[in-house]
Design a protein around this motif. Sequence first.
Motif, PDB file in Angstrom:
ATOM      1  N   LEU A  13      32.601  36.280  30.886  1.00  0.00           N
ATOM      2  CA  LEU A  13      34.005  36.478  30.565  1.00  0.00           C
ATOM      3  C   LEU A  13      34.217  37.741  29.759  1.00  0.00           C
ATOM      4  N   ALA A  14      33.253  38.038  28.901  1.00  0.00           N
ATOM      5  CA  ALA A  14      33.376  39.229  28.056  1.00  0.00           C
ATOM      6  C   ALA A  14      33.203  40.506  28.877  1.00  0.00           C
ATOM      7  N   TYR A  15      32.343  40.447  29.885  1.00  0.00           N
ATOM      8  CA  TYR A  15      32.071  41.624  30.725  1.00  0.00           C
ATOM      9  C   TYR A  15      32.341  41.259  32.192  1.00  0.00           C
ATOM     10  N   PRO A  16      33.605  41.196  32.563  1.00  0.00           N
ATOM     11  CA  PRO A  16      33.947  40.792  33.933  1.00  0.00           C
ATOM     12  C   PRO A  16      33.420  41.805  34.958  1.00  0.00           C
ATOM     13  N   ALA A  17      33.068  41.270  36.112  1.00  0.00           N
ATOM     14  CA  ALA A  17      32.545  42.129  37.187  1.00  0.00           C
ATOM     15  C   ALA A  17      33.664  42.993  37.745  1.00  0.00           C
ATOM     16  N   THR A  18      33.320  44.221  38.181  1.00  0.00           N
ATOM     17  CA  THR A  18      34.288  45.127  38.806  1.00  0.00           C
ATOM     18  C   THR A  18      34.275  44.904  40.305  1.00  0.00           C
ATOM     19  N   GLY A  19      35.435  44.616  40.829  1.00  0.00           N
ATOM     20  CA  GLY A  19      35.534  44.385  42.274  1.00  0.00           C
ATOM     21  C   GLY A  19      36.389  45.429  42.943  1.00  0.00           C
ATOM     22  N   GLN A  20      36.035  45.743  44.178  1.00  0.00           N
ATOM     23  CA  GLN A  20      36.813  46.721  44.959  1.00  0.00           C
ATOM     24  C   GLN A  20      37.662  45.963  45.973  1.00  0.00           C
ATOM     25  N   ASN A  69      39.882  49.605  42.368  1.00  0.00           N
ATOM     26  CA  ASN A  69      38.808  48.889  41.662  1.00  0.00           C
ATOM     27  C   ASN A  69      39.410  48.149  40.468  1.00  0.00           C
ATOM     28  N   PHE A  70      39.007  46.899  40.281  1.00  0.00           N
ATOM     29  CA  PHE A  70      39.549  46.074  39.208  1.00  0.00           C
ATOM     30  C   PHE A  70      38.417  45.468  38.379  1.00  0.00           C
ATOM     31  N   SER A  71      38.682  45.364  37.094  1.00  0.00           N
ATOM     32  CA  SER A  71      37.752  44.651  36.214  1.00  0.00           C
ATOM     33  C   SER A  71      38.368  43.358  35.681  1.00  0.00           C
ATOM     34  N   ARG A  99      52.708  38.502  43.277  1.00  0.00           N
ATOM     35  CA  ARG A  99      51.521  38.148  44.065  1.00  0.00           C
ATOM     36  C   ARG A  99      50.335  38.048  43.119  1.00  0.00           C
ATOM     37  N   THR A 100      49.355  37.213  43.430  1.00  0.00           N
ATOM     38  CA  THR A 100      48.206  36.989  42.550  1.00  0.00           C
ATOM     39  C   THR A 100      46.910  37.169  43.328  1.00  0.00           C
ATOM     40  N   LEU A 101      45.941  37.793  42.671  1.00  0.00           N
ATOM     41  CA  LEU A 101      44.621  37.983  43.271  1.00  0.00           C
ATOM     42  C   LEU A 101      43.548  37.601  42.264  1.00  0.00           C
ATOM     43  N   ILE A 102      42.585  36.802  42.675  1.00  0.00           N
ATOM     44  CA  ILE A 102      41.439  36.444  41.838  1.00  0.00           C
ATOM     45  C   ILE A 102      40.327  37.430  42.107  1.00  0.00           C
ATOM     46  N   ASN A 103      39.885  38.134  41.083  1.00  0.00           N
ATOM     47  CA  ASN A 103      38.826  39.128  41.221  1.00  0.00           C
ATOM     48  C   ASN A 103      37.486  38.467  40.948  1.00  0.00           C
TER      49      ASN A 103
END
Length: 473
Positions: A13-20, A69-71, A99-103
């Motif tokens: 949770l502290a270091y969320p993964a970066t997704g494209q 890219n999102f973190s 709109r909602t997106l789960i990263n």
Amino acid sequence: MKNYYGLLIMLCLAYPATGQVQFVVESLPEATPAQDSIFITGTFNNWNTTDPKCLLRKQPNGQLAVILNFSEPVIEYKFTRGNWLKVETGADNQYIPNRTLINDGSTQAVYIQIQNWQDLGGARNFEYLAFYYFGIAVLSLILFVLSFRIFKKEISRQRIFASMHGLLALLYLGAVAYYVVNPIWQTHLNILGQILIFIWGPMAYLLIRTLAKNESLPVKWLYFAPTFFVVLIAGLRLMNLDILSFFSNYVIGLLTWGKLLVVGFGCVMTCIFLLKAIFDIEWKVKGRLHWFLRTIFLTHVVCLCLVFITLYFDAFEVFTHEPEEYKWFFVLFSFPVWVEIIALWKDPQFFKEKSQVFHIDRADELLSKLKRIMEKDKVYHEAELNVNRLAELMDTKPHILSKLLNEHFEQNFRDYVNSYRVQEFIDQAQVGKLEKLTYLGLAHEVGFNSKSTFNLAFKKNTNKSPREYFKSC
């Protein structure tokens, strides 16, 4: 052990993964202005509606897309056309939640359909020319069907004429569809329509040549080699392959590489075929067919000029927004269809007009033979007599006999033969033959094979019916 798992969750949770994420807009409201830019905005950019990094760009297949890219683990977002007065809304122009997106840190694609815009309020543009285009499509289909009757015994000319009008029907049906689909599908139709540009040139050349020279013309498939290449390119563009992404990039002004390479090259190829028509054809056609061929040729030249002007306007941004580029092209291109319909309405044998003026050798000799066969041999007594049979008896060709009758008697074959039959009918009736036979019986004796044919021929030659004629005698 439980403490270890809790620590691991806290670290994630502290270091969320970066997704494209690739956002792909596959459907837009029909009234979306072509010149407007579309942005994605959300929690990831503080809801900035004009963030250049969030501008959606046109893909090879016409869809709009942007890769971000999102973190953040959860993203909320919307689409706008540059400000909040132009934000997306629902089908009935109602407010819709974000709109909602789960990263989850993976690479993913999200496909979106935008139903409406707040400022447009569900408005739909409608082009009344679509009714006209539909009418031209119907007329082209009629000409397509008629081609099988007009050129019944000339298979090569039949195929060329039918193919040309079949393509015209597809072209105008596509133009109708363009005004009833959303902007993404409009791009798809543009891509498919560009294939027809490469068929346009060779088909125009073959049509002009086969009508001008009045000959069967073998189709050289080499003429259509560029068409097969463009079909392949169109397929790859619709598949949205990255290798063709440059097709959506601008060369200069509003002129894209796709338009320059496909439309520009296709029109240059059409110019080459029109020049080939000028040098290959002697243009000795006379009469109405002469003017019809001139109409086709000049229409194509003017249409090419319109396309080149459109490319020029795009390159130098003559318009501040993208115009409806080919509207008047379609209107002008329909003109030869009207000429054909009117010509065929007045004369079903319009395209049978001979394109070559030739001199009849031995005309006096042929006329002498014709007189002997008709007056002495009375060959017109044969009910099934036709132009081929009479030409055979005269030892000449059917088209020469037809020309002889047209030039020296100003009659076609049927009227010429029937004039002899009517005259003999009158002669026989005046010597009392009708006392033994009915009108129909005597008509059969002189060569008529039906009552209706006899009545029509008699009235045409005497301006009276048989009963009226003999009552007045």
